[in-house]
Motif scaffolding. Structure first.
Motif, short mmCIF file in Angstrom:
data_model
loop_
_atom_site.label_atom_id
_atom_site.label_comp_id
_atom_site.label_asym_id
_atom_site.label_seq_id
_atom_site.Cartn_x
_atom_site.Cartn_y
_atom_site.Cartn_z
N GLN A 69 -17.54 27.43 29.71
CA GLN A 69 -18.22 28.22 28.68
C GLN A 69 -18.89 27.37 27.62
N ASP A 70 -18.61 26.09 27.56
CA ASP A 70 -19.23 25.21 26.58
C ASP A 70 -20.05 24.16 27.34
N ILE A 71 -21.38 24.28 27.27
CA ILE A 71 -22.24 23.36 28.02
C ILE A 71 -22.57 22.10 27.23
N GLY A 72 -22.11 22.04 25.97
CA GLY A 72 -22.31 20.82 25.20
C GLY A 72 -21.44 19.69 25.72
N ILE A 73 -21.73 18.49 25.27
CA ILE A 73 -21.02 17.29 25.73
C ILE A 73 -20.05 16.84 24.64
N ASP A 74 -18.78 16.76 24.99
CA ASP A 74 -17.76 16.24 24.09
C ASP A 74 -17.68 14.73 24.34
N TYR B 138 -21.46 17.46 35.37
CA TYR B 138 -22.50 17.42 34.34
C TYR B 138 -23.88 17.55 34.97
N THR B 139 -24.85 17.84 34.10
CA THR B 139 -26.25 17.66 34.47
C THR B 139 -26.75 16.40 33.78
N VAL B 140 -27.41 15.56 34.55
CA VAL B 140 -28.04 14.36 33.99
C VAL B 140 -29.53 14.44 34.24
N ALA C 101 -30.10 16.30 37.85
CA ALA C 101 -29.17 16.46 38.96
C ALA C 101 -27.78 16.75 38.43
N LEU C 102 -27.01 17.50 39.22
CA LEU C 102 -25.60 17.78 38.93
C LEU C 102 -24.77 16.63 39.48
N LEU C 103 -23.99 15.98 38.62
CA LEU C 103 -23.13 14.87 39.01
C LEU C 103 -21.70 15.12 38.55
N THR C 104 -20.78 14.36 39.10
CA THR C 104 -19.41 14.36 38.63
C THR C 104 -19.11 13.03 37.94
N THR C 105 -17.91 12.91 37.40
CA THR C 105 -17.58 11.78 36.53
C THR C 105 -17.81 10.44 37.21
N PRO D 118 -34.15 4.00 38.26
CA PRO D 118 -34.97 3.15 37.38
C PRO D 118 -35.05 3.74 35.97
N GLY D 119 -34.79 2.91 34.98
CA GLY D 119 -34.77 3.38 33.60
C GLY D 119 -33.45 4.01 33.20
N ASN D 120 -32.54 4.17 34.17
CA ASN D 120 -31.20 4.74 34.00
C ASN D 120 -31.26 6.24 33.72
N ILE D 121 -30.10 6.82 33.43
CA ILE D 121 -29.96 8.27 33.29
C ILE D 121 -29.25 8.59 31.99
N THR D 122 -29.37 9.85 31.58
CA THR D 122 -28.67 10.35 30.40
C THR D 122 -28.06 11.71 30.72
N MET D 123 -26.81 11.90 30.37
CA MET D 123 -26.17 13.21 30.53
C MET D 123 -26.75 14.16 29.49
N ILE D 124 -27.12 15.39 29.93
CA ILE D 124 -27.74 16.33 29.01
C ILE D 124 -26.96 17.63 28.86
N SER D 125 -25.97 17.89 29.70
CA SER D 125 -25.14 19.08 29.55
C SER D 125 -23.88 18.93 30.38
N THR D 126 -22.87 19.72 30.04
CA THR D 126 -21.63 19.77 30.81
C THR D 126 -21.67 20.98 31.73
N ASP D 127 -21.28 20.77 32.99
CA ASP D 127 -21.23 21.88 33.95
C ASP D 127 -19.85 22.53 33.94
N PHE D 128 -18.78 21.73 34.06
CA PHE D 128 -17.45 22.32 33.93
C PHE D 128 -16.42 21.24 33.60
N TRP D 129 -15.26 21.73 33.12
CA TRP D 129 -14.13 20.88 32.76
C TRP D 129 -13.03 21.03 33.79
N ASP D 130 -12.22 20.01 33.91
CA ASP D 130 -11.02 20.06 34.74
C ASP D 130 -9.79 20.02 33.84
N ALA D 131 -8.68 20.53 34.37
CA ALA D 131 -7.36 20.43 33.73
C ALA D 131 -7.25 21.27 32.46
#
Length: 343
Positions: free
Chosen positions: A303-308, A239-241, A98-102, A115-128
């Motif tokens: 342009q960078d879908i990786g997670i900082d 992000y996508t989680v 799912a697409l989520l925000t901060t 259940p089992g919790n979630i993990t962020m797997i990519s960045t959708d976009f940055w702000d600022a």
């Protein structure tokens, strides 16, 4: 300091998975690719078409450009009314990603909403980001509201309290030594109504995501401030989680999806005009609206879908300071770059 976290907790208990609209005709819907032969099936939920890059997986012509889709995994793409709805769908096992925000990400992790919790797997976009769009607060044309201090005594629109956009408003109002509730008022309205609400006086100003800022600029609205005025550096906002249960069961399929996401981003930048037309047609949006922001400097940095991890930790700690998350946590335990190609 706990009020905003409690708002999110109540939201996660709402009945979920209800597809809806955001006030523009034709935005609801889902698109699925179904198949047999034992190919793993993934489900992806988003909330805002086009602005959420993952929504473009719903467009058949774009699906055809992706290497792994249809062979390494099958995909269903669904639009939900809100990020809590998407989390509820994930908790029910109806979607894997799912697409989520901060704020929704942080609250879901802390509350173990899935259940089992979630993990962020990519960045959708940055702000600022200094060279790209940042969430902007607009007032009406020729308004005398031109800076944060001018919001004193005014009604300010946001889509919902306890959200990432609300956090931007909160950080801004504090910089002027003002407080919502005593010095200014928050008014909850759907984003698509903001232009008319400002024009008819229901609100004096509002915070505009990139998609809806197109109309604000067209109306000659006054820029009051941007998120770049509040933060010295960009920070990841959406992000996508994936659910940890899905990662355990479908890690290869999610990795194949991550490769396709990288291809999708590159394809969109290389074929912008085509993608704008396809997205406008698929989601029944005016093409001028999509063209007015998507993948231009009036769009977010994406342009960078990786997670900082460092900047993500900064963003979560900021939410704690602002009272939107009760306690911080080590984001490295709930985020990974395992599933997207490294740049």
């Amino acid at each position: 300091m706990m009020a905003f976290d409690n708002i999110r907790r109540r939201s996660f208990l709402k009945s979920g998975a209800a597809a809806g609209t955001i006030g523009l005709a034709g935005l609801a819907g889902c698109s699925g690719i179904t198949g047999g032969g034992g190919t793993p099936e993934l489900g992806l939920a988003f909330t805002v078409p086009v602005e959420n890059l993952g929504s473009l997986f719903a467009i058949p012509e774009i699906q055809d450009e992706l290497t792994n889709l249809g062979s390494e995994y099958e995909l269903s793409v669904t639009r939900n009314e809100s990020t809590p709805d998407s989390l509820n769908s994930m908790a029910a096992g109806e979607v894997d990603m799912a697409l989520l925000t901060t704020v929704s990400y942080a609250s879901a992790v802390r509350q173990e909403a899935v259940p089992g919790n979630i993990t962020m797997i990519s960045t959708d976009f940055w702000d600022a980001h200094p060279e790209w769009y940042g969430f902007t607060i607009f007032s009406g044309p020729d308004s005398d509201i031109t800076e944060i201090a001018d919001l004193e005594g005014k009604n300010v629109g946001v889509n919902a309290q306890g959200t990432g956009t609300h956090a931007i408003l909160e950080k801004g109002i504090r910089q002027a030594d003002l407080s919502f509730g005593s010095d200014a008022q928050i008014v909850e309205l759907p984003f698509p109504t903001f232009v008319s609400a400002i024009n008819d006086g229901r609100i004096d100003a509002g915070i505009f995501p990139a998609l809806f800022a197109v109309s604000a600029r067209a109306e000659g609205f006054t820029e009051v401030y941007r998120s770049q005025d509040l933060w010295d550096e960009a920070y990841p906002f959406a992000y996508t989680v994936a659910s940890n249960n899905s990662i355990d069961q479908k890690s290869d399929a999610i990795g194949a999806w991550g490769e396709d996401l990288d291809e999708l981003v590159n394809y969109c930048y290389d074929n912008r005009s085509e993608v704008v037309s396809l997205a406008a047609e698929h989601f029944e949006l005016p093409e001028s609206l999509v063209d007015g922001f998507f993948l231009t400097n009036q769009d977010y940095y994406r342009q960078d879908i990786g997670i900082d991890i460092e900047r993500l930790q900064f963003a979560i700690d900021e939410l704690v300071d602002l009272g939107f998350v009760e306690e911080s946590f080590d984001v490295g335990e709930y985020a990974t770059n395992e599933f997207v190609p490294s740049n």
